[in-house]
Structures are given as C-alpha cells and as structure tokens.
Design a protein around this motif. Structure first.
Motif, PDB file in Angstrom:
ATOM      1  N   THR B 115       6.335  71.144  11.969  1.00 31.67           N
ATOM      2  CA  THR B 115       6.301  69.354  12.967  1.00 31.67           C
ATOM      3  C   THR B 115       6.250  69.453  13.985  1.00 31.67           C
ATOM      4  O   THR B 115       6.678  68.042  14.588  1.00 31.67           O
ATOM      5  CB  THR B 115       7.034  68.594  12.481  1.00 31.67           C
ATOM      6  OG1 THR B 115       7.973  69.139  11.172  1.00 31.67           O
ATOM      7  CG2 THR B 115       5.884  68.073  11.115  1.00 31.67           C
ATOM      8  N   THR B 147      -2.067  68.929  10.397  1.00 35.08           N
ATOM      9  CA  THR B 147      -1.421  67.490  10.076  1.00 35.08           C
ATOM     10  C   THR B 147      -0.620  67.959  11.189  1.00 35.08           C
ATOM     11  O   THR B 147      -0.010  66.719  11.759  1.00 35.08           O
ATOM     12  CB  THR B 147      -1.503  68.040   8.636  1.00 35.08           C
ATOM     13  OG1 THR B 147      -2.572  67.462   8.101  1.00 35.08           O
ATOM     14  CG2 THR B 147      -1.272  66.328   8.820  1.00 35.08           C
ATOM     15  N   VAL B 148       0.125  69.282  10.669  1.00 37.55           N
ATOM     16  CA  VAL B 148       1.975  69.322  11.541  1.00 37.55           C
ATOM     17  C   VAL B 148       1.501  69.365  13.530  1.00 37.55           C
ATOM     18  O   VAL B 148       2.923  69.322  13.580  1.00 37.55           O
ATOM     19  CB  VAL B 148       2.775  70.594  11.188  1.00 37.55           C
ATOM     20  CG1 VAL B 148       2.784  70.551   9.373  1.00 37.55           C
ATOM     21  CG2 VAL B 148       2.178  71.306  11.065  1.00 37.55           C
ATOM     22  N   GLU B 150      -0.819  67.557  14.247  1.00 40.10           N
ATOM     23  CA  GLU B 150      -0.987  66.385  15.490  1.00 40.10           C
ATOM     24  C   GLU B 150       0.408  65.584  15.807  1.00 40.10           C
ATOM     25  O   GLU B 150       0.340  64.807  15.986  1.00 40.10           O
ATOM     26  CB  GLU B 150      -1.812  65.555  14.140  1.00 40.10           C
ATOM     27  CG  GLU B 150      -3.803  66.597  14.084  1.00 40.10           C
ATOM     28  CD  GLU B 150      -3.687  65.966  15.609  1.00 40.10           C
ATOM     29  OE1 GLU B 150      -3.929  65.236  16.772  1.00 40.10           O
ATOM     30  OE2 GLU B 150      -4.658  67.142  15.981  1.00 40.10           O
ATOM     31  N   ARG B 151       1.194  65.798  14.247  1.00 40.89           N
ATOM     32  CA  ARG B 151       2.665  65.417  14.678  1.00 40.89           C
ATOM     33  C   ARG B 151       2.742  65.565  15.563  1.00 40.89           C
ATOM     34  O   ARG B 151       3.971  64.892  16.757  1.00 40.89           O
ATOM     35  CB  ARG B 151       3.092  65.728  13.290  1.00 40.89           C
ATOM     36  CG  ARG B 151       3.042  64.642  12.109  1.00 40.89           C
ATOM     37  CD  ARG B 151       4.176  64.499  11.330  1.00 40.89           C
ATOM     38  NE  ARG B 151       5.197  63.739  11.678  1.00 40.89           N
ATOM     39  CZ  ARG B 151       6.575  63.540  11.437  1.00 40.89           C
ATOM     40  NH1 ARG B 151       6.617  64.852  10.344  1.00 40.89           N
ATOM     41  NH2 ARG B 151       7.018  63.778  11.798  1.00 40.89           N
ATOM     42  N   THR B 152       3.283  67.302  16.119  1.00 44.37           N
ATOM     43  CA  THR B 152       3.826  67.753  16.672  1.00 44.37           C
ATOM     44  C   THR B 152       3.166  67.112  18.530  1.00 44.37           C
ATOM     45  O   THR B 152       4.278  66.609  19.364  1.00 44.37           O
ATOM     46  CB  THR B 152       3.254  69.036  17.197  1.00 44.37           C
ATOM     47  OG1 THR B 152       3.853  69.828  15.948  1.00 44.37           O
ATOM     48  CG2 THR B 152       3.835  70.329  18.384  1.00 44.37           C
ATOM     49  N   GLN B 154       1.815  64.202  18.761  1.00 46.13           N
ATOM     50  CA  GLN B 154       2.206  63.108  18.822  1.00 46.13           C
ATOM     51  C   GLN B 154       4.122  63.097  18.953  1.00 46.13           C
ATOM     52  O   GLN B 154       4.361  62.285  20.008  1.00 46.13           O
ATOM     53  CB  GLN B 154       2.386  62.166  17.355  1.00 46.13           C
ATOM     54  CG  GLN B 154       0.969  61.919  17.470  1.00 46.13           C
ATOM     55  CD  GLN B 154       0.836  60.987  16.723  1.00 46.13           C
ATOM     56  OE1 GLN B 154       1.714  61.047  15.499  1.00 46.13           O
ATOM     57  NE2 GLN B 154       0.162  59.498  16.653  1.00 46.13           N
ATOM     58  N   TYR B 157       9.282  61.187  15.470  1.00 43.91           N
ATOM     59  CA  TYR B 157      10.304  61.529  14.218  1.00 43.91           C
ATOM     60  C   TYR B 157      10.497  60.091  13.379  1.00 43.91           C
ATOM     61  O   TYR B 157      10.859  59.284  14.077  1.00 43.91           O
ATOM     62  CB  TYR B 157      11.273  62.404  14.954  1.00 43.91           C
ATOM     63  CG  TYR B 157      10.564  63.268  15.914  1.00 43.91           C
ATOM     64  CD1 TYR B 157      10.121  64.435  13.983  1.00 43.91           C
ATOM     65  CD2 TYR B 157       9.758  63.500  17.093  1.00 43.91           C
ATOM     66  CE1 TYR B 157       9.154  66.239  14.464  1.00 43.91           C
ATOM     67  CE2 TYR B 157       9.072  65.090  17.216  1.00 43.91           C
ATOM     68  CZ  TYR B 157       8.742  65.962  16.567  1.00 43.91           C
ATOM     69  OH  TYR B 157       7.945  67.324  17.509  1.00 43.91           O
ATOM     70  N   GLU B 181      10.605  54.665  14.608  1.00 42.43           N
ATOM     71  CA  GLU B 181      10.827  56.014  14.844  1.00 42.43           C
ATOM     72  C   GLU B 181      11.199  56.009  16.211  1.00 42.43           C
ATOM     73  O   GLU B 181      11.293  55.436  17.111  1.00 42.43           O
ATOM     74  CB  GLU B 181       9.373  56.523  15.112  1.00 42.43           C
ATOM     75  CG  GLU B 181       8.499  56.000  12.891  1.00 42.43           C
ATOM     76  CD  GLU B 181       7.215  56.911  12.623  1.00 42.43           C
ATOM     77  OE1 GLU B 181       7.722  57.751  11.648  1.00 42.43           O
ATOM     78  OE2 GLU B 181       6.648  56.620  13.918  1.00 42.43           O
ATOM     79  N   GLN B 183       9.872  58.046  19.416  1.00 42.20           N
ATOM     80  CA  GLN B 183       9.370  59.258  20.178  1.00 42.20           C
ATOM     81  C   GLN B 183       9.641  60.389  21.139  1.00 42.20           C
ATOM     82  O   GLN B 183      10.065  59.571  22.651  1.00 42.20           O
ATOM     83  CB  GLN B 183       7.939  58.342  20.358  1.00 42.20           C
ATOM     84  CG  GLN B 183       7.081  59.907  21.367  1.00 42.20           C
ATOM     85  CD  GLN B 183       5.187  58.303  21.335  1.00 42.20           C
ATOM     86  OE1 GLN B 183       4.940  57.548  21.798  1.00 42.20           O
ATOM     87  NE2 GLN B 183       3.941  59.315  21.247  1.00 42.20           N
TER      88      GLN B 183
END
Ligand SMILES: C[S@@+](CC[C@H](N)C(=O)[O-])C[C@H]1O[C@@H](n2cnc3c(N)ncnc32)[C@H](O)[C@@H]1O
Ligand SMILES: [Mg+2]
Lengths: 125, 273
Positions: B115, B147-148, B150-152, B154, B157, B181, B183
């Motif tokens: 992530t 998926t991880v 895409e989170r990276t 963005q 956390y 969150e 960012q």
C-alpha cells in the motif's frame, strides 16, 4: 527503562501500562498533570519516557508538558502525547512545546512499540 | 461458512496460485485459504469454495481471478518498518550514491511495495537528506495487486496507518489532513511511479536501478522462484547499486553474485566485484 503514564481514565492507563510492562518497562501511573508533578517531586529521579493524555481534569497534559519542559531535572525525559486530539494544530503545538512524539488514540500495541523505537527506546531492559 | 475443499480441489487451487502469483501454499495452510476467501465468496454471492473454483477454472483470466490472488496475498506493511534499513539508507547508502552520481537523480525500486508505506518512507528519507536529488529521483513501485497500487498513487492513509512507525514531525511535514484520513503531499507523490508487476514473470522497460528494496515477499516463494527473481533484479541494477531484503530474508544459497555487506545495523547486498 522507566515509564510514566498520565491519563485520567483508569482503564486506558492500565491498558497502556500493560503494553509497556510487556515490553520490559517499569511503569508508574498518575491520573492528571498535578498528580504526576507531585509524584515526580516526591519520588525524585526522571523516567525515560512519559506518555501524556491531553484532556484531563485539574491539570491537562499540554500544561504538564510545559511544566516538564521548564524543569531542567527532566531534560532527558522523552515525552509522547497519547491522545484523541488529532487536529494538525494540536500536534504542531505539542511538538513546538517540546513533545518528542505524538500517538493518536485509538492505537495498537505495535503502534506504541514503533513510536518507542523512533525515540530509541525499543530495547527496554 | 464455506465447506472446505476436497484434496483435489485444494491442490488445484494451490497450483493456480503458484502459477499466477508464485505464492506457495502447502497442505497445512488450508485454513488460510478458507479464511482469506470467505469475504470473496460473500462479495460474489457464492456459497461454497467449489463454486468459486468452477469460476477460477474458466479462461481467460477475469476480475474474479485477480480478486482471489489479491485475497491470498499478505499486504501487511508500515512506515519505517524495522527502522534500521532506513537509518542505513540515510547515513550510508544515499550519501555514497549521491556523491558518486554527482547529485543526479537516483532510480529506486520498491518491488512488492504493497500500500505504499515503504516507498513513501524512502521518499521522505531522501527528501529530508537530499531535497534536490529527491526532486530528480524516481521511486518505482511494483506489486502484483493493483488495488494496493491505486492506494499508493492516491497516498491516502487512515489514522491507524499513520500511527504506525511514522514520526510525528514527518506526518506534519509531508501529509495533509483529508477528513478522517491523511494524504501524502504532491511533492512526494510525484516521485512515485506505480506499475502492476508479477515478479515471477520476466519484465521489461525497467530502468537500471541504484537501490532496490524487495522486502517481505521472497518468503512466499520457492527457492527456484527466488533465484530467478533475484537474478533478474541483479541484471537490472547498477554495478555499484544496493539491495535491501526483509529482516527474515537472505540470499544465502540463492545468489552468489551478490555480496553481503553490513552498514550501520543493517545487512544489505551489493553486486559481487
Ligand atoms: C507483506 S507485503 C510487503 C510490503 C513491503 N515490501 C514491506 O516490507 O513492508 C508483500 C507484498 O507482496 C506482493 N506480492 C505477492 N506476490 C507477488 C508477486 N508474485 N509479484 C509481485 N508482488 C507480489 C503482495 O501483493 C504484497 O503487497
Ligand atoms: Mg482524557
């Protein structure tokens, strides 16, 4: 290594204390800032680390932080705020007032261990 | 819950995972399959693992196959995981390479970056120590799990994630509050290149790397897979580059063209002279 846990919630105090004892710390507890200062004065010496809640009656953790940082006998004490206050301006204020770390509630034992590691206090003996 | 698989079905699933992700699951790990795939069954509205297997046996590969692979991979990670490697990076590796490269940008590869906590940790360390070099550097993040990645990209956390291992001054300096969150600021996000990659399959188009982090992923592979991945990574590294592995990993019996060295409190690898 010695730790001081200051929190007005007895339940939270005992959870944090248990985590610290499992990491090898000897722990003392206080229920607010005033109590912590009185205890420190009475027992002498300086814990390696103090974990301070922010919101407490009588004397809050931010005030306690200021008192501790004013007193040269606690210069070597590492101070970590452990609090539900998660706003950036609160964090900035605490660091500017001399806190070394900031842990947001709720947290896991791993997070506490990581933060102590950052402070160079992970190998509790 | 889902009735367990018969031995042939379980064996088929292990082969599928091995072929598609190189991850080795042995007979003792059936519980892992059952617990990890239970949420997938629920998502897909299926009752049994056998029904899921029927879908997995179809070709071509679909989102269902991808979802199963993602569910079976462990994504556990944290900022400054194990601390020492990043002290070594800051105190030994970066100063040496920045000097050798005359301040040019560095190519850093975080293989199996999950992530993103590891690549952003590297980005912060580089940015703190050598801001100009950081602005010219790229950190390639690869993972089998889109998926991880895409989170990276963005860089968002949760509070629980930023609580883990991230020093408070760096949180304040490099993150913005986004509702509940946090960012990562654009100045670090632009250092990141994210790309889906199965390490078990030969890749192309990856720049020669100055530093490679491949941590806490080799443990899931068999020795032949480890050998071929490490061999290909070596060929993708500058002759004077450095390789970091996870705390429980080593190249003993895997690659003798890497030499083990110590710097600070970390063990790392250089290409053998
Ligand atoms: C435990 S995480 C490690 C994250 C980070 N490197 C660290 O040490 O904290 C392992 C990662 O490896 C990825 N992975 C597993 N098999 C892979 C493969 N064949 N190719 C690329 N990535 C893979 C998983 O998706 C997962 O994100
Ligand atoms: Mg309180």
């Amino acid at each position: 290594m010695r730790a001081l846990v200051v929190d007005d919630s007895r339940a939270i105090r005992s959870v944090i204390s248990r985590m610290l004892r499992e990491m090898g710390y000897s722990v003392t507890e206080a229920g607010n800032g005033r109590e912590a200062l009185d205890q420190l004065a009475a027992t002498g010496g300086c814990p390696d680390v103090a974990l301070l809640d922010w919101n407490m009656p009588v004397m809050d953790g931010f005030t306690l932080l200021g008192e501790l940082r004013k007193d040269p006998s606690y210069a070597s004490m590492r101070i970590m705020m452990v609090t539900t206050e998660t706003e950036i301006d609160r964090m900035q204020a605490a660091l500017a007032a001399g806190a070394d770390e900031y842990l947001m509630k709720p947290f896991t034992p791993d997070a506490l261990r990581d933060k102590l590691g950052i402070l160079g206090l992970s190998q509790a003996a | 819950m889902s009735p367990s698989l018969d031995p042939q079905e379980f064996a088929w699933l292990c082969t599928f995972l091995r072929n598609e992700s190189a991850i080795i699951i042995d007979e003792t790990k059936e519980y892992l399959v059952t617990t990890r795939l239970a949420p997938v069954l629920k998502e897909l509205g299926l009752k049994t693992l056998s029904e899921l297997l029927t879908q997995l046996k179809r070709r071509p590969l679909t989102a269902v196959h991808q979802r199963v692979i993602e569910a079976m991979t462990t994504n556990e990670t944290s900022f400054f995981r194990d601390l020492h490697p990043f002290d070594t990076l800051r105190n030994d590796i970066l100063p040496e390479l920045v000097k050798k490269r005359g301040g040019a940008g560095l190519n850093i590869w975080c293989a199996a970056s999950s992530t993103g906590q590891e690549p952003y940790t590297i980005a912060m360390v580089l940015r703190e120590a050598f801001p100009d070099v950081a602005a010219r550097s790229k950190i390639l993040c690869t993972d089998i799990n889109n998926t991880v990645l895409e989170r990276t990209k963005q860089g968002l956390y949760t509070q629980l994630e930023v609580n883990r291992g991230l020093p408070a001054p760096l949180l304040l300096k490099y993150f913005d509050r986004k509702g509940q969150e946090w960012q990562v600021k654009e100045e670090l996000r632009r250092m990141i290149d994210a790309r889906v990659m199965n390490l078990a399959i030969p890749w192309s188009g990856v720049a020669m790397m100055d530093i490679v982090f491949i941590r806490n992923v080799l443990i899931y592979f068999d020795i032949e897979t480890k050998r071929s991945i490490i061999g290909r990574i070596r060929k993708n590294m500058a002759l004077d580059g450095f390789l970091f592995l996870g705390g429980a990993e080593s190249l003993l019996n895997i690659d003798s063209d890497f030499a083990r060295t110590m710097a600070g409190k970390s063990t790392l690898y250089k290409r053998a002279a």
